[in-house]
Design a protein around this motif. Structure first.
Motif, PDB file in Angstrom:
ATOM      1  N   SER A   8      42.210  46.046  48.058  1.00 22.30           N
ATOM      2  CA  SER A   8      42.594  45.272  46.881  1.00 22.30           C
ATOM      3  C   SER A   8      44.081  45.373  46.539  1.00 22.30           C
ATOM      4  N   GLN A   9      44.803  46.188  47.264  1.00 19.91           N
ATOM      5  CA  GLN A   9      46.198  46.474  46.927  1.00 19.91           C
ATOM      6  C   GLN A   9      47.070  45.231  46.908  1.00 19.91           C
ATOM      7  N   SER A  10      46.927  44.353  47.866  1.00 19.85           N
ATOM      8  CA  SER A  10      47.816  43.191  47.922  1.00 19.85           C
ATOM      9  C   SER A  10      47.470  42.134  46.874  1.00 19.85           C
ATOM     10  N   ASP A  11      46.188  41.979  46.559  1.00 22.37           N
ATOM     11  CA  ASP A  11      45.784  40.954  45.591  1.00 22.37           C
ATOM     12  C   ASP A  11      45.858  41.424  44.138  1.00 22.37           C
ATOM     13  N   PHE A  12      45.605  42.706  43.914  1.00 17.90           N
ATOM     14  CA  PHE A  12      45.555  43.242  42.555  1.00 17.90           C
ATOM     15  C   PHE A  12      46.300  44.575  42.483  1.00 17.90           C
ATOM     16  N   PRO A  13      47.623  44.550  42.578  1.00 10.36           N
ATOM     17  CA  PRO A  13      48.379  45.804  42.657  1.00 10.36           C
ATOM     18  C   PRO A  13      48.238  46.703  41.426  1.00 10.36           C
ATOM     19  N   ILE A  14      48.137  46.132  40.234  1.00 10.29           N
ATOM     20  CA  ILE A  14      48.006  46.966  39.035  1.00 10.29           C
ATOM     21  C   ILE A  14      46.637  47.642  39.015  1.00 10.29           C
ATOM     22  N   LEU A  15      45.593  46.889  39.342  1.00 10.91           N
ATOM     23  CA  LEU A  15      44.259  47.485  39.413  1.00 10.91           C
ATOM     24  C   LEU A  15      44.210  48.581  40.468  1.00 10.91           C
ATOM     25  N   PHE A  16      44.845  48.319  41.607  1.00 14.41           N
ATOM     26  CA  PHE A  16      44.871  49.322  42.673  1.00 14.41           C
ATOM     27  C   PHE A  16      45.555  50.606  42.201  1.00 14.41           C
ATOM     28  N   THR A  17      46.654  50.466  41.502  1.00 16.19           N
ATOM     29  CA  THR A  17      47.370  51.644  41.004  1.00 16.19           C
ATOM     30  C   THR A  17      46.494  52.452  40.047  1.00 16.19           C
ATOM     31  N   LEU A  18      45.782  51.775  39.160  1.00 14.94           N
ATOM     32  CA  LEU A  18      44.908  52.476  38.218  1.00 14.94           C
ATOM     33  C   LEU A  18      43.782  53.219  38.931  1.00 14.94           C
ATOM     34  N   VAL A  19      43.153  52.570  39.897  1.00 18.12           N
ATOM     35  CA  VAL A  19      42.040  53.229  40.587  1.00 18.12           C
ATOM     36  C   VAL A  19      42.544  54.358  41.481  1.00 18.12           C
ATOM     37  N   ARG A  38      38.615  54.009  32.529  1.00 20.84           N
ATOM     38  CA  ARG A  38      38.467  53.046  31.430  1.00 20.84           C
ATOM     39  C   ARG A  38      39.544  51.965  31.514  1.00 20.84           C
ATOM     40  N   GLN A  39      40.785  52.370  31.777  1.00 17.63           N
ATOM     41  CA  GLN A  39      41.862  51.390  31.911  1.00 17.63           C
ATOM     42  C   GLN A  39      41.557  50.425  33.054  1.00 17.63           C
ATOM     43  N   PHE A  40      41.048  50.952  34.166  1.00 17.46           N
ATOM     44  CA  PHE A  40      40.684  50.119  35.313  1.00 17.46           C
ATOM     45  C   PHE A  40      39.589  49.123  34.918  1.00 17.46           C
ATOM     46  N   ALA A  41      38.560  49.602  34.227  1.00 19.57           N
ATOM     47  CA  ALA A  41      37.441  48.735  33.839  1.00 19.57           C
ATOM     48  C   ALA A  41      37.898  47.645  32.867  1.00 19.57           C
ATOM     49  N   LYS A  46      39.328  41.874  32.030  1.00 17.14           N
ATOM     50  CA  LYS A  46      40.317  40.868  31.625  1.00 17.14           C
ATOM     51  C   LYS A  46      40.692  39.958  32.786  1.00 17.14           C
ATOM     52  N   THR A  47      40.831  40.529  33.975  1.00 17.21           N
ATOM     53  CA  THR A  47      41.199  39.748  35.162  1.00 17.21           C
ATOM     54  C   THR A  47      40.090  38.769  35.529  1.00 17.21           C
ATOM     55  N   VAL A  48      38.859  39.224  35.509  1.00 20.86           N
ATOM     56  CA  VAL A  48      37.721  38.348  35.810  1.00 20.86           C
ATOM     57  C   VAL A  48      37.635  37.229  34.782  1.00 20.86           C
ATOM     58  N   ALA A  49      37.770  37.572  33.506  1.00 18.73           N
ATOM     59  CA  ALA A  49      37.721  36.562  32.451  1.00 18.73           C
ATOM     60  C   ALA A  49      38.832  35.526  32.622  1.00 18.73           C
TER      61      ALA A  49
END
Length: 61
Positions: A8-19, A38-41, A46-49
């Motif tokens: 997921s790193q290339s598509d969602f870098p902020i989410l990747f950093t959190l996880v 919790r921050q990741f969830a 928010k991203t899905v929405a």
């Protein structure tokens, strides 16, 4: 340490950093692990929405 979500790193870098940060604290600091998870969830929801047009992301976060 290799993350379980490296794909997921290339598509969602902020989410990747959190996880990745949550994975780092898994064995040593359960409070920080919960906070990062919790921050990741929250950002995942928010991203899905936003992708379904249900809400807009606020300034990339």
């Amino acid at each position: 340490m290799r993350s379980n979500l490296t794909f997921s790193q290339s598509d969602f870098p902020i989410l990747f950093t959190l996880v990745r940060n949550a994975e780092r604290y898994f064995a040593d600091d359960s409070n920080t692990l919960l906070m990062k998870t919790r921050q990741f969830a929250e950002l995942t929801a928010k991203t899905v929405a936003a992708n379904y047009g249900l809400a807009e992301l606020e300034n990339g976060s």
